[in-house]
Write an enzyme that holds these catalytic residues in place. Structure first.
Site, PDB file in Angstrom:
ATOM      1  N   ARG A 131      26.553  27.730 114.342  1.00 55.57           N
ATOM      2  CA  ARG A 131      26.791  29.169 114.496  1.00 55.57           C
ATOM      3  C   ARG A 131      25.565  29.994 114.871  1.00 55.57           C
ATOM      4  NH1 ARG A 131      27.568  27.851 109.122  1.00 55.57           N
ATOM      5  NH2 ARG A 131      26.156  28.772 107.580  1.00 55.57           N
ATOM      6  N   GLU A 191      20.527  28.922 109.472  1.00 57.34           N
ATOM      7  CA  GLU A 191      21.333  30.033 110.015  1.00 57.34           C
ATOM      8  C   GLU A 191      20.524  31.051 110.834  1.00 57.34           C
ATOM      9  OE1 GLU A 191      24.749  30.738 106.666  1.00 57.34           O
ATOM     10  OE2 GLU A 191      23.044  32.072 106.533  1.00 57.34           O
ATOM     11  N   ASN A 209      27.483  42.497 106.348  1.00 56.79           N
ATOM     12  CA  ASN A 209      26.329  41.612 106.181  1.00 56.79           C
ATOM     13  C   ASN A 209      25.503  41.598 107.452  1.00 56.79           C
ATOM     14  OD1 ASN A 209      28.893  39.781 106.258  1.00 56.79           O
ATOM     15  ND2 ASN A 209      27.379  38.267 106.757  1.00 56.79           N
ATOM     16  N   ASP A 210      25.230  40.469 108.039  1.00 62.69           N
ATOM     17  CA  ASP A 210      24.196  40.357 109.083  1.00 62.69           C
ATOM     18  C   ASP A 210      24.235  41.432 110.176  1.00 62.69           C
ATOM     19  OD1 ASP A 210      24.410  37.959 107.754  1.00 62.69           O
ATOM     20  OD2 ASP A 210      24.767  36.757 109.533  1.00 62.69           O
TER      21      ASP A 210
HETATM   22  C1  FRU Z   1      24.529  34.652 107.428  1.00 63.09           C
HETATM   23  C2  FRU Z   1      25.894  34.151 107.830  1.00 63.09           C
HETATM   24  C3  FRU Z   1      25.903  33.630 109.245  1.00 63.09           C
HETATM   25  C4  FRU Z   1      27.335  33.763 109.626  1.00 63.09           C
HETATM   26  C5  FRU Z   1      27.728  35.036 108.935  1.00 63.09           C
HETATM   27  C6  FRU Z   1      29.144  35.114 108.470  1.00 63.09           C
HETATM   28  O1  FRU Z   1      24.587  35.582 106.416  1.00 63.09           O
HETATM   29  O2  FRU Z   1      26.307  33.122 106.939  1.00 63.09           O
HETATM   30  O3  FRU Z   1      25.397  32.327 109.389  1.00 63.09           O
HETATM   31  O4  FRU Z   1      27.524  33.828 111.008  1.00 63.09           O
HETATM   32  O5  FRU Z   1      26.862  35.169 107.832  1.00 63.09           O
HETATM   33  O6  FRU Z   1      29.452  36.356 107.943  1.00 63.09           O
END
Ligand code: FRU
Length: 459
Positions: free
Chosen positions: A149, A197, A25-26
């Site tokens: 976070r 986020e 993901n990110d």
């Molecule tokens: C965004 C998120 C962040 C977090 C991460 C966890 O997609 O929710 O806020 O750090 O993914 O995988």
């Protein structure tokens, strides 16, 4: 069935980053160092679903060809590694340097409730990482949310200090400053409606004018505020606005240490890749600009120029009139395109572009629609609509009028190959210029396929 070679699978993007295997993901820790762009990413090393959050790692010298390296940061003390950012500590303010070259320092969320923020460093350009203070939190939980976070750190040159922007609650970003990346002092909070986020904060010259710097505070959901940042506090002047109107653009981050160039990459959240050994893809890196428009100051996103190095032949059409009901087939079939079109469309005209079963519908009055999403732009005085489209096997990214509108989508193609067609529904349009560049795959070179997925380099 014969096994398909890794990176040539049917639904494998050919010029967008994916992990060799498993979930991502990110984007995390985007930093340019020693001639390399680092792309860390939220990764599950053990499966194709979200979980076991770890920082995967890839490097590239051109933002096109990525080489995946061993995972950089792995779970410890019962906590996984959530999103964060990275910088080059070129003044060695942290004292982490063991040698002449500057250390890389990463700030990340240690995800064990209540979450806290920790840092790690590398003295070999990101190949090996060491936790600072055994991974103890340099910013403890602030008591606002157990899931605080995504620390975004960067060097603020005017005040000669490090800054951290941290998401601490829905609608709240907390700023800290530091002289050494280890001790952080809370300076201010920004309250922005529903801010959610992955904060990113970066500076851009308004209309390219270095005398008019503006700061952009961006969240995971592609909303942004424009204002001033004095190293202590962010003062918004406008926002929230939307940086991408598509259905699959999330948690974007810009690279640090790229000089005046601001390059952004996002996670194309929500794509489907049935039967593939990997899951999810990144967006294509875009260069950002900030422009005054009749609607106010807007962020503009356009694909980085490096993509031109993938162009391998083009089909071209210019100066064609098209009337309602007519269609123009502009290219040979393919599945990887970079399309650059300039179409004169009066206010009453409605035209579109067809690729596979995908349609991009535009009006001369300033509306653009694709895959159920709609955005509007201010028609230019010469009635020209400039359209740019990047088509990969499972994604389409659309940019209108130099990135004033951008829309990013994932899709599953029905057929592998398609032609590019332009059709007119209403009124007359004039196709001034239409170039369909065929792109080559970045995985053509076996050198870039090297993956070292075994083991962690955490020491
Ligand atoms: C965004 C998120 C962040 C977090 C991460 C966890 O997609 O929710 O806020 O750090 O993914 O995988």
């Amino acid at each position: 069935m014969p096994e398909t070679e890794l990176y040539s699978e049917r639904y494998r993007p050919q010029f967008h980053f994916t992990a060799g295997e498993n979930w991502l993901n990110d984007p995390n820790g985007c930093v340019f160092d020693n001639g390399e762009y680092h792309l860390f990413f939220q990764h599950n090393p053990a499966g194709c679903e979200w979980g076991n959050m770890t920082w995967g790692h890839a490097v590239s010298t051109d933002l096109l060809h990525w080489q995946q390296l061993s995972n950089a940061l792995t779970p410890y003390d019962g906590g996984t590694i959530y999103s964060g950012s990275a910088v080059v500590d070129s003044r060695n303010t942290s004292g982490f340097a063991h040698q002449a070259s500057a250390p890389l320092v990463a700030a990340f969320t240690h995800a064990r409730e209540p979450f806290g923020q920790a840092i790690a460093f590398s003295n070999d350009h990101g190949r090996h990482w060491e936790m600072y203070a055994e991974g103890r939190h340099v910013v403890p939980n602030q008591g606002l949310d157990s899931g605080e976070r995504d620390p975004r750190i960067f060097w603020h040159a005017p005040t000669k200090r490090w800054v951290m922007a941290l998401w601490v609650a829905l609608g709240q970003v907390r700023f800290f400053v530091s002289d050494d990346l280890k001790q952080w002092v809370h300076t201010s909070d920004f309250m922005g409606e529903d801010f959610y986020e992955c904060p990113d904060l970066f500076c851009l010259p308004l209309d390219g004018d270095g005398e008019r710097p503006k700061w952009v505070l961006h969240d995971a959901t592609s909303r942004y505020w424009v204002g001033d940042f004095d190293g202590v506090r962010f003062l918004p002047e406008a926002g929230p606005m939307t940086s991408d109107f598509g259905a699959n653009f999330y948690a974007a981050q810009t690279w640090t240490n790229t000089g005046s160039r601001v390059v952004q990459i996002g996670w194309m959240r929500g794509g489907e890749y049935p039967g593939m050994p990997f899951n999810q893809q990144m967006s294509f890196p875009c260069e950002l600009a900030l422009r005054s428009t009749p609607a106010g100051i807007r962020l503009q996103r356009m694909p980085v120029a490096e993509i031109e190095n993938l162009r391998a032949g083009a089909d071209h059409t210019s100066n064609s009139a098209l009337r309602a009901g007519e269609e123009l087939v502009v290219s040979r079939s393919g599945d990887l395109f970079d399309i650059v079109a300039e179409i004169e469309a009066p206010r009453d005209a409605a035209f579109g572009i067809r690729l596979y079963d995908l349609e991009i519908a535009c009006t001369g009055a300033g509306a653009v629609r694709c895959l159920g999403r709609e955005a509007s732009f201010v028609p230019s005085s010469d009635s020209v609509v400039r359209v740019r489209i990047l088509l990969d096997r499972t994604s389409i990214e659309l940019f209108v009028n130099d990135g004033e509108i951008s829309m990013s989508f994932c899709f599953l193609p029905m057929d592998r190959e398609t032609t590019v067609r332009c059709y007119v529904e209403q009124g007359n349009v004039w196709v001034r210029n239409w170039v369909v560049h065929h792109l080559s795959s970045v995985w053509g070179d076996p050198h870039t396929k090297k993956i070292e997925l075994t083991g962690s380099s955490k020491t």
